[in-house]
Design an enzyme around this catalytic site. Structure first.
Site, PDB file in Angstrom:
ATOM      1  N   LYS A 271       7.796 -18.982 -23.461  1.00 22.31           N
ATOM      2  CA  LYS A 271       6.636 -19.229 -22.598  1.00 22.31           C
ATOM      3  C   LYS A 271       5.762 -20.371 -23.132  1.00 22.31           C
ATOM      4  O   LYS A 271       5.440 -21.314 -22.417  1.00 22.31           O
ATOM      5  CB  LYS A 271       5.813 -17.934 -22.472  1.00 22.31           C
ATOM      6  CG  LYS A 271       4.507 -18.070 -21.740  1.00 22.31           C
ATOM      7  CD  LYS A 271       4.711 -18.524 -20.299  1.00 22.31           C
ATOM      8  CE  LYS A 271       3.429 -18.976 -19.667  1.00 22.31           C
ATOM      9  NZ  LYS A 271       2.779 -17.996 -18.864  1.00 22.31           N
TER      10      LYS A 271
ATOM     11  N   CYS B  44      -4.247 -21.813 -18.376  1.00 21.31           N
ATOM     12  CA  CYS B  44      -3.011 -21.669 -19.181  1.00 21.31           C
ATOM     13  C   CYS B  44      -2.742 -22.843 -20.107  1.00 21.31           C
ATOM     14  O   CYS B  44      -2.822 -22.700 -21.318  1.00 21.31           O
ATOM     15  CB  CYS B  44      -1.820 -21.450 -18.263  1.00 21.31           C
ATOM     16  SG  CYS B  44      -1.889 -19.876 -17.425  1.00 21.31           S
TER      17      CYS B  44
ATOM     18  N   GLY C  22      -5.760 -28.906 -16.567  1.00 22.85           N
ATOM     19  CA  GLY C  22      -6.787 -27.916 -16.885  1.00 22.85           C
ATOM     20  C   GLY C  22      -6.242 -26.556 -16.543  1.00 22.85           C
ATOM     21  O   GLY C  22      -5.031 -26.342 -16.556  1.00 22.85           O
TER      22      GLY C  22
ATOM     23  N   LYS D  50      -5.327 -23.690 -23.103  1.00 22.37           N
ATOM     24  CA  LYS D  50      -5.475 -22.653 -24.141  1.00 22.37           C
ATOM     25  C   LYS D  50      -4.140 -22.296 -24.782  1.00 22.37           C
ATOM     26  O   LYS D  50      -4.090 -21.947 -25.960  1.00 22.37           O
ATOM     27  CB  LYS D  50      -6.191 -21.417 -23.598  1.00 22.37           C
ATOM     28  CG  LYS D  50      -5.439 -20.612 -22.559  1.00 22.37           C
ATOM     29  CD  LYS D  50      -5.006 -19.261 -23.055  1.00 22.37           C
ATOM     30  CE  LYS D  50      -4.353 -18.468 -21.939  1.00 22.37           C
ATOM     31  NZ  LYS D  50      -3.298 -17.580 -22.348  1.00 22.37           N
TER      32      LYS D  50
ATOM     33  N   PHE E 299       5.838 -33.417 -12.652  1.00 24.20           N
ATOM     34  CA  PHE E 299       4.868 -33.368 -13.751  1.00 24.20           C
ATOM     35  C   PHE E 299       4.675 -34.729 -14.425  1.00 24.20           C
ATOM     36  O   PHE E 299       4.352 -34.819 -15.606  1.00 24.20           O
ATOM     37  CB  PHE E 299       5.228 -32.272 -14.777  1.00 24.20           C
ATOM     38  CG  PHE E 299       4.550 -30.978 -14.424  1.00 24.20           C
ATOM     39  CD1 PHE E 299       4.906 -30.289 -13.277  1.00 24.20           C
ATOM     40  CD2 PHE E 299       3.506 -30.470 -15.193  1.00 24.20           C
ATOM     41  CE1 PHE E 299       4.254 -29.134 -12.895  1.00 24.20           C
ATOM     42  CE2 PHE E 299       2.836 -29.312 -14.825  1.00 24.20           C
ATOM     43  CZ  PHE E 299       3.212 -28.647 -13.668  1.00 24.20           C
ATOM     44  N   LEU E 300       4.877 -35.786 -13.648  1.00 21.09           N
ATOM     45  CA  LEU E 300       4.581 -37.137 -14.150  1.00 21.09           C
ATOM     46  C   LEU E 300       3.476 -37.757 -13.304  1.00 21.09           C
ATOM     47  O   LEU E 300       3.461 -38.974 -13.134  1.00 21.09           O
ATOM     48  CB  LEU E 300       5.841 -38.003 -14.103  1.00 21.09           C
ATOM     49  CG  LEU E 300       6.844 -37.850 -15.246  1.00 21.09           C
ATOM     50  CD1 LEU E 300       7.957 -38.882 -15.116  1.00 21.09           C
ATOM     51  CD2 LEU E 300       6.174 -37.984 -16.620  1.00 21.09           C
TER      52      LEU E 300
ATOM     53  N   ASN F 273       5.168 -24.224 -21.573  1.00 20.72           N
ATOM     54  CA  ASN F 273       3.858 -24.789 -21.241  1.00 20.72           C
ATOM     55  C   ASN F 273       3.534 -26.007 -22.110  1.00 20.72           C
ATOM     56  O   ASN F 273       2.914 -26.959 -21.636  1.00 20.72           O
ATOM     57  CB  ASN F 273       2.766 -23.720 -21.356  1.00 20.72           C
ATOM     58  CG  ASN F 273       2.676 -22.886 -20.077  1.00 20.72           C
ATOM     59  OD1 ASN F 273       3.376 -23.155 -19.102  1.00 20.72           O
ATOM     60  ND2 ASN F 273       1.821 -21.888 -20.075  1.00 20.72           N
TER      61      ASN F 273
HETATM   62  C1  UDX Z   1       1.034 -23.452 -15.620  1.00 20.55           C
HETATM   63  C2  UDX Z   1       2.568 -23.480 -15.662  1.00 20.55           C
HETATM   64  O1  UDX Z   1       3.058 -24.434 -14.702  1.00 20.55           O
HETATM   65  C3  UDX Z   1       3.121 -22.105 -15.373  1.00 20.55           C
HETATM   66  O2  UDX Z   1       4.539 -22.112 -15.460  1.00 20.55           O
HETATM   67  C4  UDX Z   1       2.536 -21.146 -16.378  1.00 20.55           C
HETATM   68  O3  UDX Z   1       3.023 -19.840 -16.177  1.00 20.55           O
HETATM   69  C5  UDX Z   1       1.022 -21.150 -16.313  1.00 20.55           C
HETATM   70  O4  UDX Z   1       0.544 -22.477 -16.532  1.00 20.55           O
HETATM   71  P1  UDX Z   1      -0.790 -23.482 -13.677  1.00 20.55           P
HETATM   72  O5  UDX Z   1      -1.825 -23.434 -14.749  1.00 20.55           O
HETATM   73  O6  UDX Z   1      -0.940 -22.596 -12.496  1.00 20.55           O
HETATM   74  O7  UDX Z   1       0.653 -23.146 -14.281  1.00 20.55           O
HETATM   75  O8  UDX Z   1      -0.761 -24.974 -13.119  1.00 20.55           O
HETATM   76  P2  UDX Z   1       0.226 -26.211 -13.123  1.00 20.55           P
HETATM   77  O9  UDX Z   1       0.772 -26.399 -11.782  1.00 20.55           O
HETATM   78  O10 UDX Z   1       1.181 -26.173 -14.244  1.00 20.55           O
HETATM   79  O11 UDX Z   1      -0.824 -27.383 -13.372  1.00 20.55           O
HETATM   80  C6  UDX Z   1      -1.581 -27.417 -14.576  1.00 20.55           C
HETATM   81  C7  UDX Z   1      -2.510 -28.605 -14.595  1.00 20.55           C
HETATM   82  O12 UDX Z   1      -1.789 -29.814 -14.750  1.00 20.55           O
HETATM   83  C8  UDX Z   1      -3.363 -28.783 -13.334  1.00 20.55           C
HETATM   84  O13 UDX Z   1      -4.682 -29.100 -13.722  1.00 20.55           O
HETATM   85  C9  UDX Z   1      -2.707 -29.954 -12.629  1.00 20.55           C
HETATM   86  O14 UDX Z   1      -3.612 -30.672 -11.844  1.00 20.55           O
HETATM   87  C10 UDX Z   1      -2.212 -30.776 -13.807  1.00 20.55           C
HETATM   88  N1  UDX Z   1      -1.063 -31.659 -13.510  1.00 20.55           N
HETATM   89  C11 UDX Z   1       0.119 -31.131 -13.089  1.00 20.55           C
HETATM   90  C12 UDX Z   1      -1.185 -33.033 -13.692  1.00 20.55           C
HETATM   91  O15 UDX Z   1      -2.244 -33.528 -14.093  1.00 20.55           O
HETATM   92  N2  UDX Z   1      -0.104 -33.833 -13.428  1.00 20.55           N
HETATM   93  C13 UDX Z   1       1.075 -33.340 -12.989  1.00 20.55           C
HETATM   94  O16 UDX Z   1       2.015 -34.131 -12.773  1.00 20.55           O
HETATM   95  C14 UDX Z   1       1.191 -31.946 -12.822  1.00 20.55           C
END
Ligand code: UDX
Length: 437
Positions: free
Chosen positions: A208, A264, A261, A267, A253-254, A212
């Site tokens: 996990k 998850c 923020g 922290k 995720f790019l 993350n």
């Molecule tokens: C995340 C993980 O994706 C998930 O698998 C885990 O169980 C919990 O943490 P979550 O916090 O719901 O989920 O959001 P996520 O979609 O991962 O986005 C996290 C942050 O990254 C957001 O603030 C989002 O805006 C930012 N982000 C995401 C970016 O800045 N760029 C990206 O390309 C993708």
């Protein structure tokens, strides 16, 4: 199967409703009375697409209940630990008090053959301690570690149709038997071909935080590239598209912007660093410190950009912030980059008005000094700069021509690289973004 779910926050409430929708009999237990009352009445205490309907349907079958009375879970055979592990105040480490409390409650209920399933995100080594505690109280009960990967905004589909299931199993007959019990709980997902990884407790706990950490690293990597793009006049969105075509890298995720923020990623990477330090391998995760710094620097850069477009100072300037949630389709404002930027600008003397389709109530409680507006029109009226900081579809789809009529000066800073610069410039706006010329 009769199931109990301890902790009814984002993870537990969704898990309980989803398990009931699959036909299991579920009792959700939480210590917060308002949370339990709200869920029992079919009202999720947070915004999660699809949850309200699922909750309503599951409650109507009589197979789902929420209670503060843990003894209602005594006849359950599978007990899920879904409580939160927030960051400790002024420390990187996770606050494990909720996990400890839930464990003590559960061990007091155990019968021979019961299976305890840990889903909370924990520092590696926690499961082993819980397993010992179970062994002391009921040697014929068993612990499995089964981390959850749900994303807010997609929590229902991620729970019902996860990318993968991970089982951390203790060696021996008890562990193997418990894993087959969990197969029964997840029968629908397994029948649909969801891959399953069976491993030991330590690996399951690490999966996990490793996942993350990787996601956070990917985002900070592209945001570091955005810094390079800013220094060279290059375009980070085109860079991301181009490297993303490489299947080994992938485009997901790019998205460069104001950074990650939520409850998850920030922290979890901090707690992971703290745990690595305790284990004497802190050097292995030193890079996560940089991942965290890059991420926080984007917020500072956003404020700098606002100052730049205002000609050197934001004091007294009227600024609209579109977005308060840490990401779209959520009302969660924990560690939200949008609010952190809004608050910084306010502290520097700007008159900031924030709007968000879902998160205003939560934002108001946490940052009462900021001004809020219910609509984009009210937020942007007579402002000199608009910052788009959470890419809600309604903001991405804004009509720049109509919006231009409402602002005093047409300056937009796209903190999520989600707008088309050419369209906005053609409508007379000064368009700026992070990592783009
Ligand atoms: C995340 C993980 O994706 C998930 O698998 C885990 O169980 C919990 O943490 P979550 O916090 O719901 O989920 O959001 P996520 O979609 O991962 O986005 C996290 C942050 O990254 C957001 O603030 C989002 O805006 C930012 N982000 C995401 C970016 O800045 N760029 C990206 O390309 C993708």
């Amino acid at each position: 199967m009769r199931i109990s779910v301890f902790g009814c926050g984002y993870l537990g409430a969704v898990h309980a409703a989803c398990m009931a929708s699959l036909g299991h009999e579920v009792v959700g237990v939480d210590v917060v009375e308002e949370q339990v009352a709200s869920l029992a009445a079919g009202r999720p205490p947070f915004h999660e697409p699809g949850l309200e309907q699922l909750l309503g349907e599951a409650l109507a079958t009589g197979r789902l209940e929420f209670t503060t009375d843990a003894s209602r879970a005594a006849d359950a055979v599978v007990h899920f630990i879904c409580v939160g592990t927030p960051q400790k105040k002024n420390e990187n480490a996770a606050d494990m008090s909720y996990v400890r409390a839930a464990t003590e409650t559960i061990v007091g209920l155990l019968k021979p053959g019961d299976v305890v399933v840990g889903k909370s995100t924990v520092p590696v080594g926690t499961a082993e301690v819980i397993a010992e505690r179970i062994e002391e109280r009921e040697p014929a009960a068993e612990l499995l570690w089964n981390p959850e990967f749900l994303r807010e905004g997609h929590a229902v589909e991620d729970t019902l149709r996860p990318d993968r299931l991970v089982y951390g199993i203790r060696q021996g007959d008890g562990g193997a038997r418990a894993a087959r019990v969990l197969d029964g709980v997840y029968a629908a997902a397994l029948a649909a071909g969801v891959p399953k990884v069976e491993t030991d407790l330590a690996t399951a706990q690490l999966v996990k935080v490793a996942a993350n950490s990787f996601l956070a690293t990917k985002i900070s990597f592209i945001n570091a590239m955005a810094e390079l793009c800013e220094a060279t006049g290059a375009d980070v969105t085109q860079l991301a598209d181009a490297i993303g075509y490489d299947a080994r890298i992938g485009r997901k995720f790019l998205n460069a912007g104001v950074g990650f923020g939520g409850g998850c990623l920030p922290k979890d990477i901090r707690a992971f660093m703290a745990r690595a330090g305790e284990l004497g391998v802190d050097q292995a995760l030193t890079f996560l410190r940089e991942v965290d710094s890059i991420n926080l620097r984007r917020r500072v850069r956003m404020v700098d950009l606002a100052r730049e477009v205002c000609g050197g100072s934001i004091a007294g300037r009227r600024i609209a912030v579109l977005g308060a949630a840490f990401k779209p389709h959520s009302d969660d404002i924990r560690d939200s980059p949008a609010l952190s930027v809004a608050a910084q600008m306010q502290l520097q003397g700007a008159q900031v008005t924030v709007t968000d389709p879902r998160a205003i109530d939560n934002a108001r409680k946490k940052w009462p000094d900021l001004s809020y507006a219910d609509t984009v029109e009210d937020a942007v009226r007579d402002t000199e700069v608009v910052l788009l900081l959470t890419e809600w579809p309604e903001y991405v789809g804004l009509d720049p021509v109509a919006l231009k009529e409402q602002v005093a000066v047409g300056r937009i800073i796209d903190g999520r690289n989600c707008l088309d610069p050419a369209t906005w410039r053609a409508a007379g706006w000064t368009y700026r973004a992070l990592g783009r010329p």
